[in-house]
Design an enzyme around this catalytic site. Structure first.
Site, PDB file in Angstrom:
ATOM      1  N   LYS A  22       0.634  -0.131  -4.969  1.00  0.00           N
ATOM      2  CA  LYS A  22      -0.260  -1.522  -6.299  1.00  0.00           C
ATOM      3  C   LYS A  22      -2.256  -2.199  -5.575  1.00  0.00           C
ATOM      4  CE  LYS A  22       0.759  -6.292  -6.150  1.00  0.00           C
ATOM      5  NZ  LYS A  22      -0.665  -7.063  -5.124  1.00  0.00           N
ATOM      6  N   ASN A  23      -2.627  -2.061  -4.545  1.00  0.00           N
ATOM      7  CA  ASN A  23      -3.845  -2.567  -3.834  1.00  0.00           C
ATOM      8  C   ASN A  23      -4.403  -1.515  -4.196  1.00  0.00           C
ATOM      9  OD1 ASN A  23      -3.113  -4.898  -4.163  1.00  0.00           O
ATOM     10  ND2 ASN A  23      -2.333  -5.352  -1.233  1.00  0.00           N
ATOM     11  N   CYS A 117      -4.644 -20.221  -6.585  1.00  0.00           N
ATOM     12  CA  CYS A 117      -3.464 -19.520  -6.311  1.00  0.00           C
ATOM     13  C   CYS A 117      -2.759 -19.550  -5.032  1.00  0.00           C
ATOM     14  CB  CYS A 117      -4.248 -17.615  -5.165  1.00  0.00           C
ATOM     15  SG  CYS A 117      -2.896 -16.505  -4.874  1.00  0.00           S
ATOM     16  N   ARG A 122      -8.476 -19.008  -1.413  1.00  0.00           N
ATOM     17  CA  ARG A 122      -8.799 -17.194  -2.157  1.00  0.00           C
ATOM     18  C   ARG A 122     -10.745 -17.947  -2.630  1.00  0.00           C
ATOM     19  NH1 ARG A 122      -4.139 -14.074  -3.353  1.00  0.00           N
ATOM     20  NH2 ARG A 122      -5.755 -12.482  -2.201  1.00  0.00           N
ATOM     21  N   PRO A 123     -11.018 -18.516  -2.509  1.00  0.00           N
ATOM     22  CA  PRO A 123     -12.728 -18.065  -2.617  1.00  0.00           C
ATOM     23  C   PRO A 123     -13.346 -16.384  -3.210  1.00  0.00           C
ATOM     24  CG  PRO A 123     -12.969 -18.599  -0.825  1.00  0.00           C
ATOM     25  CD  PRO A 123     -11.352 -18.640  -0.973  1.00  0.00           C
ATOM     26  N   LEU A 126     -17.775 -14.525  -1.452  1.00  0.00           N
ATOM     27  CA  LEU A 126     -18.588 -13.325  -1.161  1.00  0.00           C
ATOM     28  C   LEU A 126     -18.542 -12.235  -1.671  1.00  0.00           C
ATOM     29  CD1 LEU A 126     -16.147 -13.374   2.191  1.00  0.00           C
ATOM     30  CD2 LEU A 126     -18.168 -13.998   1.936  1.00  0.00           C
ATOM     31  N   ASP A 308       0.731  -9.533   4.260  1.00  0.00           N
ATOM     32  CA  ASP A 308       1.349  -8.859   3.279  1.00  0.00           C
ATOM     33  C   ASP A 308       2.719  -8.410   4.081  1.00  0.00           C
ATOM     34  OD1 ASP A 308      -0.158  -9.563   1.358  1.00  0.00           O
ATOM     35  OD2 ASP A 308      -1.294  -7.411   0.861  1.00  0.00           O
ATOM     36  N   ARG A 400       5.728  -8.115  -9.902  1.00  0.00           N
ATOM     37  CA  ARG A 400       3.830  -7.443  -9.700  1.00  0.00           C
ATOM     38  C   ARG A 400       4.103  -6.415  -9.070  1.00  0.00           C
ATOM     39  NH1 ARG A 400       1.346 -11.983  -8.430  1.00  0.00           N
ATOM     40  NH2 ARG A 400       0.095 -10.209  -7.753  1.00  0.00           N
TER      41      ARG A 400
HETATM   42  N1  EPU Z   1     -11.990 -14.626   1.374  1.00  0.00           N
HETATM   43  C1  EPU Z   1     -13.132 -15.865   0.976  1.00  0.00           C
HETATM   44  N2  EPU Z   1     -14.153 -15.375  -0.310  1.00  0.00           N
HETATM   45  C2  EPU Z   1     -13.774 -14.572  -0.826  1.00  0.00           C
HETATM   46  C3  EPU Z   1     -13.792 -13.631  -0.789  1.00  0.00           C
HETATM   47  C4  EPU Z   1     -12.265 -13.745   0.232  1.00  0.00           C
HETATM   48  O1  EPU Z   1     -13.620 -16.431   1.365  1.00  0.00           O
HETATM   49  O2  EPU Z   1     -15.331 -14.477  -1.762  1.00  0.00           O
HETATM   50  C5  EPU Z   1     -11.261 -15.132   2.420  1.00  0.00           C
HETATM   51  C6  EPU Z   1      -9.972 -15.531   1.419  1.00  0.00           C
HETATM   52  O3  EPU Z   1      -9.618 -16.721   0.974  1.00  0.00           O
HETATM   53  C7  EPU Z   1      -8.315 -15.404   2.732  1.00  0.00           C
HETATM   54  C8  EPU Z   1      -9.982 -13.513   3.795  1.00  0.00           C
HETATM   55  O4  EPU Z   1     -11.296 -13.555   2.604  1.00  0.00           O
HETATM   56  O5  EPU Z   1      -8.721 -16.124   3.583  1.00  0.00           O
HETATM   57  C9  EPU Z   1      -9.133 -12.763   3.329  1.00  0.00           C
HETATM   58  O6  EPU Z   1      -9.153 -12.419   1.832  1.00  0.00           O
HETATM   59  P1  EPU Z   1      -9.442 -10.944   0.979  1.00  0.00           P
HETATM   60  O7  EPU Z   1     -10.756 -11.078   0.476  1.00  0.00           O
HETATM   61  O8  EPU Z   1      -8.954 -10.461   1.900  1.00  0.00           O
HETATM   62  O9  EPU Z   1      -7.675 -11.071   0.168  1.00  0.00           O
HETATM   63  P2  EPU Z   1      -7.746 -10.633  -1.436  1.00  0.00           P
HETATM   64  O10 EPU Z   1      -9.076  -9.195  -1.620  1.00  0.00           O
HETATM   65  O11 EPU Z   1      -8.344 -10.890  -2.315  1.00  0.00           O
HETATM   66  C10 EPU Z   1      -6.417  -8.423  -0.742  1.00  0.00           C
HETATM   67  C11 EPU Z   1      -4.837  -8.065  -1.226  1.00  0.00           C
HETATM   68  C12 EPU Z   1      -4.263  -9.024  -0.850  1.00  0.00           C
HETATM   69  C13 EPU Z   1      -3.917  -8.293   0.319  1.00  0.00           C
HETATM   70  C14 EPU Z   1      -5.410  -9.288   1.161  1.00  0.00           C
HETATM   71  C15 EPU Z   1      -5.400  -9.018   2.540  1.00  0.00           C
HETATM   72  C16 EPU Z   1      -5.028  -6.866  -3.417  1.00  0.00           C
HETATM   73  C17 EPU Z   1      -5.574  -6.327  -4.532  1.00  0.00           C
HETATM   74  N3  EPU Z   1      -5.430  -7.946  -2.636  1.00  0.00           N
HETATM   75  O12 EPU Z   1      -6.332  -9.916  -1.460  1.00  0.00           O
HETATM   76  O13 EPU Z   1      -2.179  -8.423  -1.244  1.00  0.00           O
HETATM   77  O14 EPU Z   1      -2.904 -10.128   0.828  1.00  0.00           O
HETATM   78  O15 EPU Z   1      -6.091  -8.352   0.628  1.00  0.00           O
HETATM   79  O16 EPU Z   1      -4.764  -8.308   3.103  1.00  0.00           O
HETATM   80  O17 EPU Z   1      -6.223  -6.000  -2.368  1.00  0.00           O
HETATM   81  C18 EPU Z   1      -0.389  -8.917  -2.091  1.00  0.00           C
HETATM   82  O18 EPU Z   1      -0.441  -7.624  -2.482  1.00  0.00           O
HETATM   83  O19 EPU Z   1       0.665 -10.112  -2.528  1.00  0.00           O
HETATM   84  C19 EPU Z   1      -1.914  -9.122  -1.841  1.00  0.00           C
HETATM   85  C20 EPU Z   1      -2.050 -10.744  -1.464  1.00  0.00           C
END
Ligand code: EPU
Length: 421
Positions: A22-23, A117, A122-123, A126, A308, A400
């Site tokens: 999925k990811n 969320c 999850r801001p 970045l 995950d 999902r």
């Molecule tokens: N973060 C920030 N600012 C940002 C983006 C992220 O502070 O602009 C923080 C987040 O709050 C978190 C950390 O950075 O504490 C890491 O978050 P990341 O951005 O890596 O997460 P994501 O990209 O939103 C993806 C996966 C998630 C998985 C995470 C971590 C996808 C679509 N989603 O999320 O998958 O847990 O990386 O590996 O790729 C799932 O499949 O169940 C799932 C939640």
């Protein structure tokens, strides 16, 4: 709302096929917005999030044709809108992945802010800062990220992420692929799904090097073209079934998967007492009827132990011999399953981001529900070793991210069925 009813007690045994990730599929489908010409994406999992992403592309004017084997052909020749509306974004945070491609190719984007969320705040700061560094002007108003590119084309830049972000890295990669000049991403995410996206973009004509390391270099090109690309296997789905097998003392072979991207998880399963055998595209786990031993896990970005898989290992510890600690460092609120597991009789004490889990031989059935995808999967695993019939409610979370979950568990001998309601 559908629920799953699981009668505990069966040892898992057999083989299943692992679906596409999925990811990986979500960013790659977003990347089709960059393609000049028809793009084909294969090995897509049949999941609600994939349908949502296709719907999002569709509402922008992308022509989408779905094949019987769940491969998809997209054509962006007639894009009519660069808006990702609230109604779709609120059901799937990964909709933010269209921001980079829209800005890079069409010079404008309006993407609803995803909001809070269940697993943390999850801001997306970045992502926004990355787009600004590439020259976009970004305003956040009326709940939307409204961005435009003065002059029409983004410009390469040096970008340093102070937190490792998977989709943030992916958004910048897609934007930078069509920017003028070279972009460097430092402290980039190294997840296999990031590498898969880089491989796909390179197959479309991008010039990306360093994917899989913490520094990526992207030389912008004038155009990207359609190509045919199959997404990589789902390492989290693989890990989930392997943990389920371990917890029940069983023997399970996962096929069409990739052992190379699963090192941290396989290592922990071996530490828990599992016999692991691997081939090019399969992994077999055999517990020889034994109960697992408790393990300590601490989540962190790849190649460390994945967040995950945290909920699934909490269940493993809840049924293991001994006491294990589970430390979550990626998301600040990802222990929602702990209280549900306690309702099933698990011995779990949570202190901040640490859970101390002492194993029991069996859990007890109870009606449970979870508020996120992986937590829901962990409750299904717990139910496999619970006395009585457990109802796992709100399984739209599971749908999902897990293709045909009840069929796959049935194939392995579990007593599980879906009850529509
Ligand atoms: N973060 C920030 N600012 C940002 C983006 C992220 O502070 O602009 C923080 C987040 O709050 C978190 C950390 O950075 O504490 C890491 O978050 P990341 O951005 O890596 O997460 P994501 O990209 O939103 C993806 C996966 C998630 C998985 C995470 C971590 C996808 C679509 N989603 O999320 O998958 O847990 O990386 O590996 O790729 C799932 O499949 O169940 C799932 C939640």
């Amino acid at each position: 709302m559908d629920k799953l009813r699981i009668e505990g007690g069966n040892r898992l045994n057999g083989e299943i096929r692992i679906s596409g990730a999925k990811n990986s599929a979500l960013p790659i489908l977003s990347a089709t917005l960059l393609a000049d010409g028809v793009m084909r994406v294969g090995n897509l999992p049949h999941l609600h999030d994939i349908t949502t992403m296709l719907e999002l592309l569709g509402c922008m004017g992308v022509e989408v044709a779905i094949d019987e084997d769940m491969s998809v052909e997209t054509d962006c020749a007639n894009i009519k809108s660069c808006v990702a509306p609230y109604d779709l974004v609120r059901t799937m945070r990964a909709s933010i992945l269209v921001l980079g491609p829209l800005l890079a190719r069409y010079g404008e984007a309006e993407v609803s802010l995803p909001g809070g969320c269940a697993i943390g705040s999850r801001p997306v700061d970045l992502h926004i800062r990355g787009m600004e560094a590439l020259g976009a002007e970004v305003d956040v108003e009326d709940g939307y990220i409204k961005a435009r590119v003065p002059g029409g084309r983004l410009t390469g830049a040096n970008i340093f992420f102070d937190t490792v972000t998977v989709t943030g890295t992916e958004n910048v990669m897609m934007a930078a692929a069509l920017a003028k000049g070279t972009t460097t991403i430092e402290n980039a995410a190294r997840e296999p799904e990031v590498v898969d996206l880089a491989n796909c973009l390179n197959a479309m004509g991008a010039k990306i090097s360093g994917a899989g390391s913490d520094t990526m270099v992207i030389e912008g090109v004038e155009k990207l073209y359609g190509c045919s690309f199959d997404v990589l296997p789902d390492r989290i789905e693989t890990g989930t079934y392997l943990v389920a097998a371990a917890v029940t003392g069983g023997r399970v072979k996962t096929k069409d998967t990739d052992p190379v991207i699963m090192e941290a998880v396989l290592h922990k399963l071996e530490e828990a007492g599992a016999d692991i055998t691997i081939g090019d595209n399969w992994i077999e786990l055999d517990m020889h009827g034994k109960r697992p031993k408790a393990v300590n896990v601490k989540t962190a970005p790849h190649p460390a132990f994945p967040t995950d898989m945290q909920a699934q290992f909490m269940v493993l510890n809840a049924l293991a011999e001994g006491t294990g600690t589970v430390i979550e460092t990626v998301f600040e609120n990802r222990f929602m399953h702990a209280q549900e597991l306690v309702r099933m009789g698990a011995d779990i004490a949570v202190e901040g981001n640490t859970a101390i889990v002492t194993g029991k031989e069996k859990l007890q059935a109870a009606p449970v529900m979870a508020t996120d995808l992986r937590a829901s999967a962990s409750l299904v695993i717990a139910a496999l070793m619970a006395e009585g019939a457990t109802d796992v409610n709100r399984i739209y979370h599971i749908d999902r991210g897990y293709e045909c979950i009840e069929e796959k568990f049935q194939q392995l001998g579990a007593n599980i069925r879906r009850i529509s309601g």
